[in-house]
Write a protein that holds these residues in place. Sequence first.
Motif, PDB file in Angstrom:
ATOM      1  N   GLU A 103     -41.276 -53.422  20.765  1.00 23.99           N
ATOM      2  CA  GLU A 103     -41.797 -51.943  21.031  1.00 23.99           C
ATOM      3  C   GLU A 103     -42.146 -51.516  22.446  1.00 23.99           C
ATOM      4  O   GLU A 103     -42.162 -50.507  22.959  1.00 23.99           O
ATOM      5  CB  GLU A 103     -42.903 -51.589  19.885  1.00 23.99           C
ATOM      6  CG  GLU A 103     -42.583 -51.545  18.650  1.00 23.99           C
ATOM      7  CD  GLU A 103     -43.565 -51.121  17.571  1.00 23.99           C
ATOM      8  OE1 GLU A 103     -44.604 -50.493  18.149  1.00 23.99           O
ATOM      9  OE2 GLU A 103     -43.240 -51.519  16.317  1.00 23.99           O
ATOM     10  N   ASP A 104     -42.479 -52.438  23.012  1.00 19.44           N
ATOM     11  CA  ASP A 104     -42.793 -52.359  24.653  1.00 19.44           C
ATOM     12  C   ASP A 104     -41.649 -52.239  25.434  1.00 19.44           C
ATOM     13  O   ASP A 104     -40.454 -52.785  25.199  1.00 19.44           O
ATOM     14  CB  ASP A 104     -43.783 -53.462  25.047  1.00 19.44           C
ATOM     15  CG  ASP A 104     -43.423 -54.739  24.780  1.00 19.44           C
ATOM     16  OD1 ASP A 104     -42.528 -55.132  23.926  1.00 19.44           O
ATOM     17  OD2 ASP A 104     -43.695 -55.563  25.757  1.00 19.44           O
ATOM     18  N   ASP A 105     -41.755 -51.746  26.635  1.00 21.21           N
ATOM     19  CA  ASP A 105     -40.776 -51.637  27.369  1.00 21.21           C
ATOM     20  C   ASP A 105     -40.637 -53.181  28.241  1.00 21.21           C
ATOM     21  O   ASP A 105     -41.547 -53.802  28.625  1.00 21.21           O
ATOM     22  CB  ASP A 105     -40.945 -50.470  28.570  1.00 21.21           C
ATOM     23  CG  ASP A 105     -40.668 -49.202  28.028  1.00 21.21           C
ATOM     24  OD1 ASP A 105     -39.947 -49.072  27.081  1.00 21.21           O
ATOM     25  OD2 ASP A 105     -41.370 -48.342  28.672  1.00 21.21           O
ATOM     26  N   ILE A 106     -39.428 -53.379  28.581  1.00 18.86           N
ATOM     27  CA  ILE A 106     -39.365 -54.884  28.975  1.00 18.86           C
ATOM     28  C   ILE A 106     -38.500 -54.704  30.304  1.00 18.86           C
ATOM     29  O   ILE A 106     -37.798 -53.689  30.651  1.00 18.86           O
ATOM     30  CB  ILE A 106     -38.318 -55.684  28.125  1.00 18.86           C
ATOM     31  CG1 ILE A 106     -39.069 -56.024  26.804  1.00 18.86           C
ATOM     32  CG2 ILE A 106     -38.241 -57.128  28.878  1.00 18.86           C
ATOM     33  CD1 ILE A 106     -38.212 -56.657  25.765  1.00 18.86           C
ATOM     34  N   VAL A 161     -30.436 -60.622  22.040  1.00 13.00           N
ATOM     35  CA  VAL A 161     -30.506 -59.146  22.155  1.00 13.00           C
ATOM     36  C   VAL A 161     -31.293 -58.556  20.944  1.00 13.00           C
ATOM     37  O   VAL A 161     -31.884 -57.448  21.270  1.00 13.00           O
ATOM     38  CB  VAL A 161     -28.861 -58.786  22.135  1.00 13.00           C
ATOM     39  CG1 VAL A 161     -28.818 -57.140  22.051  1.00 13.00           C
ATOM     40  CG2 VAL A 161     -28.157 -59.252  23.503  1.00 13.00           C
ATOM     41  N   ALA A 162     -30.996 -58.954  19.764  1.00 12.08           N
ATOM     42  CA  ALA A 162     -31.780 -58.317  18.602  1.00 12.08           C
ATOM     43  C   ALA A 162     -33.188 -58.498  18.821  1.00 12.08           C
ATOM     44  O   ALA A 162     -34.146 -57.334  18.367  1.00 12.08           O
ATOM     45  CB  ALA A 162     -31.262 -59.062  17.296  1.00 12.08           C
ATOM     46  N   SER A 163     -33.626 -59.594  19.182  1.00 11.11           N
ATOM     47  CA  SER A 163     -35.191 -59.735  19.762  1.00 11.11           C
ATOM     48  C   SER A 163     -35.860 -58.837  20.474  1.00 11.11           C
ATOM     49  O   SER A 163     -36.773 -58.245  20.357  1.00 11.11           O
ATOM     50  CB  SER A 163     -35.603 -61.229  19.534  1.00 11.11           C
ATOM     51  OG  SER A 163     -35.071 -61.531  20.793  1.00 11.11           O
ATOM     52  N   ILE A 164     -34.958 -58.842  21.432  1.00 10.62           N
ATOM     53  CA  ILE A 164     -35.153 -57.771  22.799  1.00 10.62           C
ATOM     54  C   ILE A 164     -35.385 -56.387  22.088  1.00 10.62           C
ATOM     55  O   ILE A 164     -36.276 -55.645  22.665  1.00 10.62           O
ATOM     56  CB  ILE A 164     -34.552 -57.872  24.050  1.00 10.62           C
ATOM     57  CG1 ILE A 164     -34.886 -59.408  24.589  1.00 10.62           C
ATOM     58  CG2 ILE A 164     -34.809 -56.920  25.052  1.00 10.62           C
ATOM     59  CD1 ILE A 164     -33.776 -59.708  25.538  1.00 10.62           C
ATOM     60  N   ILE A 165     -34.490 -56.019  21.733  1.00 10.03           N
ATOM     61  CA  ILE A 165     -34.195 -54.500  21.134  1.00 10.03           C
ATOM     62  C   ILE A 165     -35.408 -53.981  20.160  1.00 10.03           C
ATOM     63  O   ILE A 165     -35.828 -52.910  19.905  1.00 10.03           O
ATOM     64  CB  ILE A 165     -32.727 -54.242  20.550  1.00 10.03           C
ATOM     65  CG1 ILE A 165     -31.915 -54.166  21.675  1.00 10.03           C
ATOM     66  CG2 ILE A 165     -32.884 -52.865  19.734  1.00 10.03           C
ATOM     67  CD1 ILE A 165     -30.589 -54.246  21.448  1.00 10.03           C
TER      68      ILE A 165
END
Length: 69
Positions: free
Chosen positions: A52-55, A45-49
């Motif tokens: 900077e780009d939308d996932i 979760v931390a790495s996804i948040i």
Amino acid sequence: MSMMEYLLKVKTIADNLATIGEQVSEKDQVLQVLGGLGADYNPIVASIIAREDDISIHFIHNILLTHEL
């Protein structure tokens, strides 16, 4: 519940809301999925948040299903 069951549950809720005219954005779906994960998923979760780009929700599904293995 398995990750697949969890992801299907979130998708079903979003689909049901769309059926009654309440669209749930992809970003909101991503946030809902990430917010409902347990502590075992905190690093992911931390790495996804931190990105900077939308996932896309599909990308999130792939990451989480791979992590579950």
